[in-house]
Design a protein around this motif. Structure first.
Motif, mmCIF file in Angstrom:
data_model
loop_
_atom_site.group_PDB
_atom_site.id
_atom_site.type_symbol
_atom_site.label_atom_id
_atom_site.label_comp_id
_atom_site.label_asym_id
_atom_site.label_seq_id
_atom_site.Cartn_x
_atom_site.Cartn_y
_atom_site.Cartn_z
ATOM 1 N N ILE A 39 0.949 -0.927 0.089
ATOM 2 C CA ILE A 39 -0.344 -0.157 0.577
ATOM 3 C C ILE A 39 0.634 0.764 0.138
ATOM 4 O O ILE A 39 0.538 2.079 -0.832
ATOM 5 N N PHE A 98 -5.868 2.670 7.231
ATOM 6 C CA PHE A 98 -4.995 2.080 6.652
ATOM 7 C C PHE A 98 -4.155 2.136 8.210
ATOM 8 O O PHE A 98 -3.070 3.633 8.621
ATOM 9 N N ASP A 132 -0.760 -2.109 8.371
ATOM 10 C CA ASP A 132 -1.266 -2.316 7.386
ATOM 11 C C ASP A 132 -1.003 -2.087 6.341
ATOM 12 O O ASP A 132 -1.181 -2.030 5.110
ATOM 13 N N LYS A 144 0.738 -3.713 3.792
ATOM 14 C CA LYS A 144 -0.244 -6.136 3.004
ATOM 15 C C LYS A 144 -0.456 -4.885 1.844
ATOM 16 O O LYS A 144 -0.408 -3.977 0.439
ATOM 17 N N ILE A 196 -0.971 -4.899 -2.154
ATOM 18 C CA ILE A 196 -2.792 -4.342 -2.678
ATOM 19 C C ILE A 196 -3.642 -5.681 -3.255
ATOM 20 O O ILE A 196 -5.115 -5.961 -2.634
ATOM 21 N N LEU A 225 -6.034 -7.145 -0.596
ATOM 22 C CA LEU A 225 -7.387 -6.592 0.056
ATOM 23 C C LEU A 225 -7.972 -6.727 -0.043
ATOM 24 O O LEU A 225 -8.599 -7.344 -1.477
ATOM 25 N N SER A 226 -9.720 -6.606 0.078
ATOM 26 C CA SER A 226 -10.863 -6.681 -0.351
ATOM 27 C C SER A 226 -10.244 -5.819 -0.752
ATOM 28 O O SER A 226 -10.210 -4.807 -1.328
ATOM 29 N N GLU A 259 -10.964 -2.306 1.013
ATOM 30 C CA GLU A 259 -9.518 -1.429 1.185
ATOM 31 C C GLU A 259 -9.311 -1.091 -0.158
ATOM 32 O O GLU A 259 -8.322 -0.167 0.411
ATOM 33 N N LYS A 260 -9.882 -1.747 -0.858
ATOM 34 C CA LYS A 260 -8.215 -1.528 -2.892
ATOM 35 C C LYS A 260 -9.258 -0.301 -2.651
ATOM 36 O O LYS A 260 -8.995 1.244 -3.392
ATOM 37 N N VAL A 318 -7.645 2.734 -0.769
ATOM 38 C CA VAL A 318 -6.636 2.975 -1.482
ATOM 39 C C VAL A 318 -6.543 4.382 -2.599
ATOM 40 O O VAL A 318 -6.363 4.831 -2.833
#
Length: 640
Positions: A403, A428, A432, A435, A437, A440-441, A444-445, A448
């Protein structure tokens, strides 16, 4: 109707629920809320029987039927038309129709009394099941959630996942289970469809449980809020707005109780430490040690609310005019999106572009961005720096990046500390940010990609459905960030809570033109409702509201009186025809009610055909009656 008693559910060694209980009564309208990962969707799957509880039990009444809409249905495919799929909700009635058809086929060669009685019995059951109206009901629901009449005969497989989900929702609403469970039902609906579903659920006869991140939808649909938090279920006797206010009050009480208890514990521990060695105080010391051991601890309040202090930097300020569209037209073949439309975006505008799907909102966003070919002229103002967020940009993220790497490569020249602060605003924190990409769910994407958009130092943002896949907390963070944004933006969204929080202008597409309302969404909504009321009023009444009464001369009034008498005679003639038609219709209904008529198939078909023709004539006469009645009302206005 359904009881959850001392439910525990574990995933690995982690407790999602621990001795949680909930009772659902008939006609309950309940919303499940809580942070992502607390187990809202899991609870629905446990109730539905997809998952088995680790401990505890779920008891339901024998007559309790459950209907469950969840995101797994996105993959459902069928060769059948969407109308046929929706009609599967009436499987028992459709089975009766098949039996009736089979009996009618049999009657071509068999006229026995047994067959006739069987047909009469089947038709009676079919009518009791309202079989003659199921198609109309299915069409009403499908069109209510956004399908056009021409769509109804298209195979389900030809639609995208989101539209297939709408069909599944329609089928579920038509089934009318005693407990309706909806997991994120607004995810694939546009604003008019969301409002239609809201109105449907308000009058739904059964119980409803909804999981949704749409706060306005919850406010309009539910009467009880259940918070999923700390492995338990906490009930609030009101809608989502009530829950937010009540939770603040409960947390204040809990925090005060926690602080008082902590003070008492410290005082007790000091007493024990001070007099532990004194024999004369040993009984008192032991008593207080045992009291501390028995003490039920009050938890400190951990707030879910996050305040964002987002500092935007512009390398340069835009001119007064950001983007101007002059006599713009856009069409895809025969589908006209815009026709000779003009609009202007000025510095400081916070515009929400709203409306039904298929009206061209995303197309208009691309036109404003300058990436969509058009007829007409688009001009961009001085020093405009754009940044465009759309859902397809989630796929543009480098899945092998961490991320923090993705943020560094956005090219904003911010330090790692500054980027960490930005990511902290989007939930985040700590490790976190390292993590990948790819793990990610969807939500979460989205966070970002939004963070990348907001650090771009652009002074003009174009945001296409930025709240998709975001939970309530993330939506509130985005609202706070955009409220602090000093540039210009236009956003397409169906989330009314989000629109209310950020927009100072409302745009919508109507009659292939860009229309603008200068004001907040609540003000626009009120204005729109007033317009609908005026449009729904009879013609004569609308004229009375919209303009003063015209001054008529004697000849005009005299002619109006003659016309009025003529129209009144016409109305009487139509009424006489309707009465005569109703008598003939009643006679045919008596014939059709007699089982003996079916002994002669050709005679039965002739009577049925005559009956259907009378129904059509009756509908036509009723339309004529309504038109003449309106004309009479207008003439009476002139005469008076």
């Amino acid at each position: 109707m359904l009881s959850i008693n001392n439910l525990s559910y574990y995933i690995g060694g982690r407790a999602l629920y621990e001795n949680a209980s909930l009772h659902i009564k008939p006609k309950d309208k309940m919303g499940l809320v809580g942070l992502n990962g607390t187990g809202k969707s899991t609870l629905l799957k446990i109730i539905n029987g997809d998952y088995q509880p680790s401990k505890g039990e779920i008891q339901k009444a024998k007559d309790c039927t459950i209907g469950f809409l969840n995101q797994d249905l996105l993959s459902y495919q069928s060769e059948d038309s969407i109308l046929e799929v929706a009609l599967e909700a009436f499987k028992d009635t459709l089975k009766l129709q098949d039996e009736i058809d089979a009996v009618l086929k049999q009657m071509e060669t068999d006229y026995s009394e047994e067959i006739i009685n069987k047909l009469a019995h089947l038709q009676e059951r079919f009518e009791a099941n309202e079989g003659y109206t199921i198609k109309a009901k299915a069409e009403e629901v499908l069109e209510g959630i956004g399908f056009s009449t021409s769509d109804l005969k298209r195979p389900l497989k030809t639609f995208s996942g989101g539209w297939r989900m709408r069909v599944m929702l329609a089928k579920l609403l038509l089934e009318k289970p005693s407990l309706l469970m909806l997991d994120e039902p607004t995810n694939h609906l546009d604003l008019p469809s969301i409002q239609w579903v809201e109105n449907y659920l308000k009058t739904y006869e059964g119980a409803v449980i909804v999981v949704s991140h749409d706060q306005t939808f919850l406010d309009n649909c539910i009467e009880t809020t259940v918070e999923v938090s700390r492995q338990s279920l906490t009930i609030y006797a009101g809608n989502y707005s009530f829950y937010k206010e009540e939770k603040v009050e409960r947390e204040e009480i809990q925090q005060n109780a926690y602080e008082n208890q902590q003070k008492m514990i410290k005082d007790t521990e000091r007493f024990i430490e001070r007099f532990r060695a004194k024999a004369s105080k040993s009984n008192q010391v032991q008593s207080r040690v045992k009291a501390l051991e028995r003490l039920e601890k009050v938890n400190e309040v951990v707030s879910d609310n996050i305040s964002v202090n987002f500092k935007f930097k512009f390398s340069k300020q835009s001119g007064r005019d950001v983007v101007t569209l002059d006599h713009v037209s856009k069409a895809y073949g025969d589908i006209q999106i815009l026709k000779n439309s003009t609009a202007r975006i000025e510095r400081g505008d916070k515009i929400a572009l709203i409306g039904a799907n298929g009206k061209g909102k995303s197309t208009l966003l691309r036109i404003i961005d300058g990436t969509e070919p058009i007829k007409g002229e688009r001009s961009e103002g001085y020093n405009v720096v754009k940044s465009f967020f759309a859902q397809h940009q989630l796929e543009a993220l480098n899945v092998n990046n961490e991320i923090i790497q993705e943020m560094v490569q956005a090219g904003s020249d911010k330090t790692e500390t500054e980027l960490r602060n930005v990511l902290g605003c989007f939930l985040f924190t700590n490790d976190d940010v390292f993590k990948k990409i790819k793990v990610l769910s969807g939500g979460e994407k989205s966070r970002v990609a939004l963070a990348k958009t907001l650090i771009s130092e652009a002074n003009f943002l174009l945001l296409d459905e930025p709240t998709n896949h975001l939970d309530m907390q993330s939506v509130n963070i985005l609202i706070q960030a955009l409220q602090q944004y000093e540039g210009t933006f236009i956003t397409v969204s169906h989330d009314r809570h989000f629109i209310k929080g950020v927009a100072n202008k409302i745009w919508y597409i109507e009659d292939h033109e860009i229309k603008e309302y200068l004001g907040s969404y609540d003000e626009y909504n009120y204005w729109r409702s007033q317009q609908v009321e005026v449009d729904a009023a009879p013609v004569a009444k609308k004229e009375k509201v919209q303009k003063p009464k015209e001054v008529r001369n004697d000849s005009e009034i005299s002619q109006a009186k003659k016309d009025l008498k003529k129209k009144e005679r016409e109305l009487e003639e139509v009424e006489s025809k309707i009465m005569a038609l109703e008598e003939r219709k009643e006679s045919l209904e008596q014939q059709l009610a007699d089982p003996a008529i079916f002994q002669n198939e050709s005679e039965a078909a002739k009577v049925n055909q005559a009956y259907e023709k009378l129904k059509q004539e009756e509908a036509q006469l009723n339309n004529i009656w309504e038109r003449i009645a309106e004309e009479i009302e207008s003439l009476q206005e002139v005469v008076s």
